[in-house]
Scaffold this motif. Structure first.
Motif, PDB file in Angstrom:
ATOM      1  N   SER A 204       9.464  -3.257  13.241  1.00 40.78           N
ATOM      2  CA  SER A 204      10.767  -2.878  13.487  1.00 40.78           C
ATOM      3  C   SER A 204      10.237  -1.490  14.705  1.00 40.78           C
ATOM      4  O   SER A 204      11.716  -0.999  14.633  1.00 40.78           O
ATOM      5  CB  SER A 204      11.644  -2.422  12.135  1.00 40.78           C
ATOM      6  OG  SER A 204      11.762  -1.397  11.721  1.00 40.78           O
ATOM      7  N   ASP A 209      14.351  -3.197  20.258  1.00 40.79           N
ATOM      8  CA  ASP A 209      15.374  -2.893  19.618  1.00 40.79           C
ATOM      9  C   ASP A 209      15.589  -1.951  18.801  1.00 40.79           C
ATOM     10  O   ASP A 209      15.064  -0.525  18.888  1.00 40.79           O
ATOM     11  CB  ASP A 209      14.284  -3.699  18.165  1.00 40.79           C
ATOM     12  CG  ASP A 209      13.732  -4.885  18.933  1.00 40.79           C
ATOM     13  OD1 ASP A 209      14.665  -5.836  19.371  1.00 40.79           O
ATOM     14  OD2 ASP A 209      13.211  -5.856  18.073  1.00 40.79           O
ATOM     15  N   GLN A 210      16.922  -1.724  18.395  1.00 38.37           N
ATOM     16  CA  GLN A 210      17.525  -0.318  18.239  1.00 38.37           C
ATOM     17  C   GLN A 210      16.758  -0.677  16.541  1.00 38.37           C
ATOM     18  O   GLN A 210      16.453  -1.734  16.256  1.00 38.37           O
ATOM     19  CB  GLN A 210      19.117  -0.919  17.493  1.00 38.37           C
ATOM     20  CG  GLN A 210      20.002  -1.039  18.583  1.00 38.37           C
ATOM     21  CD  GLN A 210      19.978   0.366  19.792  1.00 38.37           C
ATOM     22  OE1 GLN A 210      19.286   0.917  19.223  1.00 38.37           O
ATOM     23  NE2 GLN A 210      20.929   0.257  20.451  1.00 38.37           N
ATOM     24  N   PRO A 211      16.348   0.998  16.330  1.00 44.17           N
ATOM     25  CA  PRO A 211      16.963   2.198  16.536  1.00 44.17           C
ATOM     26  C   PRO A 211      15.949   2.773  17.230  1.00 44.17           C
ATOM     27  O   PRO A 211      16.845   3.733  18.096  1.00 44.17           O
ATOM     28  CB  PRO A 211      17.009   2.889  15.624  1.00 44.17           C
ATOM     29  CG  PRO A 211      15.806   2.653  14.242  1.00 44.17           C
ATOM     30  CD  PRO A 211      16.034   0.698  14.547  1.00 44.17           C
ATOM     31  N   VAL A 273      18.460   7.725  10.702  1.00 42.80           N
ATOM     32  CA  VAL A 273      18.868   5.910  10.759  1.00 42.80           C
ATOM     33  C   VAL A 273      17.392   5.142  10.612  1.00 42.80           C
ATOM     34  O   VAL A 273      17.470   4.048  10.405  1.00 42.80           O
ATOM     35  CB  VAL A 273      18.920   6.285  12.323  1.00 42.80           C
ATOM     36  CG1 VAL A 273      20.521   6.336  12.751  1.00 42.80           C
ATOM     37  CG2 VAL A 273      17.739   5.916  13.000  1.00 42.80           C
ATOM     38  N   ARG A 274      17.364   5.961   8.944  1.00 44.16           N
ATOM     39  CA  ARG A 274      15.496   5.659   9.085  1.00 44.16           C
ATOM     40  C   ARG A 274      15.977   3.960   8.354  1.00 44.16           C
ATOM     41  O   ARG A 274      14.745   2.861   8.761  1.00 44.16           O
ATOM     42  CB  ARG A 274      15.119   6.287   7.840  1.00 44.16           C
ATOM     43  CG  ARG A 274      15.860   6.538   6.789  1.00 44.16           C
ATOM     44  CD  ARG A 274      15.393   7.874   6.244  1.00 44.16           C
ATOM     45  NE  ARG A 274      15.685   8.261   4.710  1.00 44.16           N
ATOM     46  CZ  ARG A 274      16.780   9.185   4.853  1.00 44.16           C
ATOM     47  NH1 ARG A 274      17.536   9.393   5.933  1.00 44.16           N
ATOM     48  NH2 ARG A 274      17.749   8.941   3.784  1.00 44.16           N
ATOM     49  N   GLU A 276      17.923   2.239   9.393  1.00 41.18           N
ATOM     50  CA  GLU A 276      17.928   0.820   9.741  1.00 41.18           C
ATOM     51  C   GLU A 276      16.556  -0.274  10.531  1.00 41.18           C
ATOM     52  O   GLU A 276      16.332  -1.281  11.566  1.00 41.18           O
ATOM     53  CB  GLU A 276      18.199   1.114  11.194  1.00 41.18           C
ATOM     54  CG  GLU A 276      19.709   1.377  11.365  1.00 41.18           C
ATOM     55  CD  GLU A 276      20.299   1.420  13.041  1.00 41.18           C
ATOM     56  OE1 GLU A 276      20.051   1.312  13.781  1.00 41.18           O
ATOM     57  OE2 GLU A 276      21.069   2.862  13.046  1.00 41.18           O
TER      58      GLU A 276
END
Ligand SMILES: [Zn+2]
Length: 489
Positions: A204, A209-211, A273-274, A276
């Motif tokens: 991720s 991609d976000q974040p 934002v971990r 996410e």
């Protein structure tokens, strides 16, 4: 007088969960070049050393190639190998004669026996070999575990801005520019680091991609005036070392306080934002059951056993599942005895052998491989995708086995680079003709296979490079460490 800037590249990423130590042979097998050979053999490739040397040439500066050593990611480096690499760097740097600066290209997640921070060790060794005041600029992979020690040892430190990594050459160019700015500008250039004790899955971390997309946009927006570079280091998570964590570096010209505030703000955003970054891997039977033949390949992402993440690439779990599926599929396994059996049969002969679990039997059983050996060889793959373009990767001896079930297996002595379709094409297998292609890669495959696949399915598997951190036991990393000890809110 013409400026002389040395460029050296010693790159390996350590996975401390691999049971296989890394040794000098892992470097020499991939081509270890010193002096003019390091420049000549790298020229035209998308690599840091080639980018730095090209940029220096554009500026009319003499680039002096010192050493280029690269190994596939792997287990902890043997102590003797670190001593050897250090000697290659220092001895060739001294032999090169007086230089005005050094651009030193390192991965940033190299760990050796008795030396957790082998990259810092190399920077310190280079620094000690140079006269006082000669600047050292360090470049790192985005997956580096940047430490206070390596930042202190370097005049400036920057990293890749992309993942999948496609800016190796550009990072070398940016490193060369910083070295020239240090030499010419008379500015007080420096790098500051901020970190948070958090691990996120490599699956991720893609910049698209976000974040990460948002974090990279914030970094880019802040890069102006005295802020020369902002690099995000979400750290590869298979590294059980002290000071492990998500890092942000800011390189500045005479603005240490603003740089420190910015680094802290950005790493604070990452921490906020971990959650996410969470991924949702799919069990292998479910992933295979959901595949309809036709319409282009579905990629089965076996990131849990990815050689570019330092795992041994010898889990046979997915091979066994595909044998039962009858889908037209391509997979790889590292297995030297099975390669020997294929060579004994020869191309066109039949082989029956066990395959897999010879190097790291903790995570999978071996599978029974029976079929016709369609091809054998020992030539390296030359990468053709956007990442490390033009770089050769040695697989040792290799053989392809058509099992007659739809599955063809590429068996190799050293890992095949499946993040790039060249890994399969080099041995005569065409990914576009398959319903299923197994990629042992967390994210890099997205650059290599861009436009070539229907969809990619992340597999839920244990392994030395698994996205499921609950399979791994950390002993040296700082605690508490997100997400191992909670901290979800
Ligand atoms: Zn990386």
């Amino acid at each position: 007088m013409t400026l002389r800037v040395a460029v050296a590249s010693i790159i390996q990423e350590t996975n401390t969960f691999s049971p296989q130590p890394s040794a000098m042979d892992d470097f020499t097998s991939q081509g270890l070049w010193v002096g003019a050979a390091a420049a000549g053999r790298s020229e035209g490739t998308n690599t840091e050393i080639a980018g730095a040397l090209a940029r220096l040439a554009e500026e009319g500066v003499e680039g002096v190639a010192i050493v280029r050593a690269w190994a596939m990611s792997g287990g902890v480096l043997e102590e003797a190998a670190l001593r050897h690499l250090r000697a290659l760097l220092v001895d060739n740097l001294v032999a090169a004669g007086p230089v005005d600066a050094l651009v030193l290209c390192l991965h940033g997640a190299l760990t050796a026996a008795g030396e957790f921070d082998a990259d810092a060790h190399l920077v310190e060794a280079a620094r000690a070999a140079l006269p006082p005041g000669v600047p050292v600029v360090v470049t790192h992979d985005l997956h580096a575990n940047v430490t206070a020690r390596v930042v202190a040892a370097a005049d400036a430190l920057i990293g890749f801005h992309t993942y999948p990594h496609v800016d190796q050459g550009d990072t070398g160019r940016r490193g060369a520019d910083l070295a020239l700015r240090l030499l010419r500008g008379g500015e007080r250039i420096g790098t500051v680091l901020a970190k948070r004790p958090m691990l996120v899955p490599a699956e991720s971390m893609a910049i698209a991609d976000q974040p990460m997309r948002r974090l990279r946009a914030l970094a880019d927006a802040a890069t102006a005036g005295p802020i020369l570079d902002v690099s995000l280091f979400p750290v590869q998570p298979w590294l059980d070392v002290p000071e492990l964590g998500f890092g942000v570096t800011v390189t500045h010209a005479g603005a240490p306080a603003a740089a420190a505030a910015l680094a802290d703000r950005l790493v604070g955003e990452a921490w906020a934002v971990r959650a996410e970054f969470a991924v949702d891997p799919v069990p292998v039977p479910d992933a295979i059951a959901g595949i309809e033949p036709g319409g282009g390949p579905v990629l089965l992402v076996q990131s849990a056993d990815s050689p570019t993440s330092g795992a041994t690439a010898d889990s046979a779990t997915v091979v066994a599942a595909l044998l039962a599926s009858r889908l037209r599929s391509l997979a790889t396994v590292v297995d030297a005895p099975a390669v020997a059996a294929c060579f004994a049969s020869g191309a066109g002969g039949r082989v029956v052998t066990s395959v897999g679990a010879t190097l790291d039997p903790r995570w999978s059983a071996s599978a029974r491989l029976s079929g016709v050996v369609t091809r054998t060889g020992d030539s390296p793959v030359v990468l053709t995708g956007d990442s490390m373009t033009g770089q050769p990767i040695a697989m040792g001896r290799w053989a392809t086995v058509d099992t007659g079930t739809g599955l063809t297996v590429l068996v190799t002595e050293r890992p095949a680079p499946t993040f790039d379709p060249a890994g399969y094409r080099h041995v005569g297998l065409e990914p576009a003709d398959a319903d299923v292609v197994v990629v042992r890669s967390a994210t890099m495959y997205r650059a290599g296979f861009r436009g070539l696949y229907r969809r990619a399915v992340l597999l839920d598997l244990p392994g030395a490079s698994t996205p499921r951190f609950d399979y791994l036991t950390f002993a040296h990393a700082p605690r508490p460490l997100y997400p191992l000890d909670g901290g979800d809110t």
